[in-house]
Scaffold this motif. Structure first.
Motif, mmCIF file in Angstrom:
data_model
loop_
_atom_site.group_PDB
_atom_site.id
_atom_site.type_symbol
_atom_site.label_atom_id
_atom_site.label_comp_id
_atom_site.label_asym_id
_atom_site.label_seq_id
_atom_site.Cartn_x
_atom_site.Cartn_y
_atom_site.Cartn_z
ATOM 1 N N UNK A 19 15.136 7.026 -0.970
ATOM 2 C CA UNK A 19 13.734 6.675 -1.218
ATOM 3 C C UNK A 19 13.151 5.994 0.012
ATOM 4 N N UNK A 20 11.966 6.426 0.396
ATOM 5 C CA UNK A 20 11.322 5.857 1.570
ATOM 6 C C UNK A 20 9.855 5.549 1.332
ATOM 7 N N UNK A 21 9.299 4.760 2.245
ATOM 8 C CA UNK A 21 7.874 4.459 2.275
ATOM 9 C C UNK A 21 7.351 4.817 3.648
ATOM 10 N N UNK A 22 6.112 5.290 3.724
ATOM 11 C CA UNK A 22 5.569 5.657 5.028
ATOM 12 C C UNK A 22 4.129 5.164 5.151
ATOM 13 N N UNK A 23 3.665 5.169 6.386
ATOM 14 C CA UNK A 23 2.285 4.799 6.660
ATOM 15 C C UNK A 23 1.901 5.384 8.014
ATOM 16 N N UNK A 46 0.828 -1.211 0.000
ATOM 17 C CA UNK A 46 0.000 0.000 0.000
ATOM 18 C C UNK A 46 0.861 1.259 0.000
ATOM 19 N N UNK A 47 1.969 1.227 0.730
ATOM 20 C CA UNK A 47 2.840 2.402 0.784
ATOM 21 C C UNK A 47 3.509 2.655 -0.558
ATOM 22 N N UNK A 48 3.892 1.600 -1.275
ATOM 23 C CA UNK A 48 4.482 1.789 -2.601
ATOM 24 C C UNK A 48 3.502 2.476 -3.535
ATOM 25 N N UNK A 49 2.228 2.175 -3.374
ATOM 26 C CA UNK A 49 1.220 2.765 -4.261
ATOM 27 C C UNK A 49 0.795 4.158 -3.834
ATOM 28 N N UNK A 50 0.729 4.397 -2.524
ATOM 29 C CA UNK A 50 0.088 5.618 -2.046
ATOM 30 C C UNK A 50 0.941 6.499 -1.131
ATOM 31 N N UNK A 51 2.028 5.964 -0.583
ATOM 32 C CA UNK A 51 2.771 6.709 0.430
ATOM 33 C C UNK A 51 4.281 6.599 0.223
ATOM 34 N N UNK A 52 4.761 7.167 -0.870
ATOM 35 C CA UNK A 52 6.213 7.236 -1.090
ATOM 36 C C UNK A 52 6.735 8.554 -0.532
ATOM 37 N N UNK A 53 7.927 8.513 0.013
ATOM 38 C CA UNK A 53 8.516 9.728 0.586
ATOM 39 C C UNK A 53 10.013 9.767 0.272
ATOM 40 N N UNK A 54 10.636 10.871 0.618
ATOM 41 C CA UNK A 54 12.079 11.043 0.511
ATOM 42 C C UNK A 54 12.642 11.276 1.901
ATOM 43 N N UNK A 55 13.809 10.735 2.162
ATOM 44 C CA UNK A 55 14.461 10.904 3.457
ATOM 45 C C UNK A 55 15.782 11.637 3.242
ATOM 46 N N UNK A 56 15.886 12.902 3.634
ATOM 47 C CA UNK A 56 17.144 13.642 3.480
ATOM 48 C C UNK A 56 18.249 13.013 4.319
ATOM 49 N N UNK A 57 19.440 12.917 3.751
ATOM 50 C CA UNK A 57 20.566 12.325 4.474
ATOM 51 C C UNK A 57 21.868 12.929 3.986
ATOM 52 N N UNK A 58 22.807 13.066 4.903
ATOM 53 C CA UNK A 58 24.160 13.486 4.530
ATOM 54 C C UNK A 58 25.010 12.288 4.146
#
Length: 247
Positions: free
Chosen positions: A127-131, A87-99
């Motif tokens: 690349x991240x997934x969230x819920x 479900x997260x791949x379809x509806x809840x993709x996010x970005x995670x900033x990192x050094x």
């Protein structure tokens, strides 16, 4: 897998790259570990938004998180099919900033940690997934996991997996789950080019969660044997079929 990373860029530098509407303030972190809050960037109503989330995704259908596996990473090759991430791949993709992030190579002397960061010293987007998980009392908690992929040639000498890194020109496609389908972002989950990252051996002080300072990223000397050992073993491991491994 990716079990430790860092975000030491200033809030202004992070906002300039990701262009979200909030003006958050947060301290430099040199040793971010699972279950801690992490900075994420999502898309909501057509705009990029900054959100703090717990590192360790809890699917919305989980009843008792205390008895559920801590999902800090998701394999990009299988995330679209796994019940925990589908479900997260379809509806809840996010970005995670990192050094940058830390990875460990097995040597005869033990595990040698490496600090791995963009060669230009800038900020990268993992690349991240969230819920959102809701407890029985009505409280909500946003949680996230980092996507990993097969390591490129350079990183495979240290470990067979690495985080999926999304370039700025692809931020919109990755975040726009309303218009960009999973099949269309599959190419974005390929290993980053070999010269994008640099890796240096660092002190094993990073192993201790309480240590969170700039010295963790200072290069240390390692023996020639340690520097070259187990490269062939890592290569063999990378070649193995390990689709049953969730991470």
């Amino acid at each position: 897998m990716c079990g430790r990373f860092s975000l030491t860029a200033s809030p202004d530098e992070v906002k300039a790259l990701f262009d979200y509407i909030e003006m958050p303030n947060f301290p430099a972190r040199y040793n971010i570990v699972p279950t801690q809050p992490i900075a994420t960037v999502c898309r909501d109503s057509g705009q990029r938004r900054f959100r703090l989330m717990r590192w360790g995704l809890i699917p919305s259908w989980v009843k008792d998180p205390s008895s559920f596996t801590l999902l800090i990473n998701a394999r990009s090759e299988t995330a679209a099919d796994k019940p925990s991430f589908r479900a997260s791949m379809r509806h809840h993709r996010c970005l995670v900033p990192a050094s940058g992030f830390y990875e460990w190579r097995r040597t005869p002397e033990g595990k040698q940690p490496f600090w791995i960061a963009p060669a230009d010293g800038g900020i990268m987007a993992i690349a991240g997934l969230w819920n959102t998980w809701s407890d029985p009392d009505g409280g909500d908690m946003d949680t996230a996991a980092l996507l990993t992929t097969q390591a490129n040639a350079a990183i495979s000498e240290i470990h067979h997996r690495m985080p999926v890194i999304i370039k700025p020109e692809n931020f919109d496609d990755w975040l726009d789950t309303g218009n960009v389908m999973v099949k269309d972002v599959v190419p974005l989950m390929s290993p980053i080019e070999g010269d994008y990252l640099t890796a240096v051996p660092v002190s094993d002080r990073v192993n201790k969660v309480a240590n969170d300072d700039a010295d963790l990223q200072v290069k240390v000397a390692v023996s020639e044997a340690s520097a070259t050992s187990d490269t062939s073993r890592n290569s063999r491991k990378a070649a193995k079929t390990d689709q049953l491994d969730l991470f």
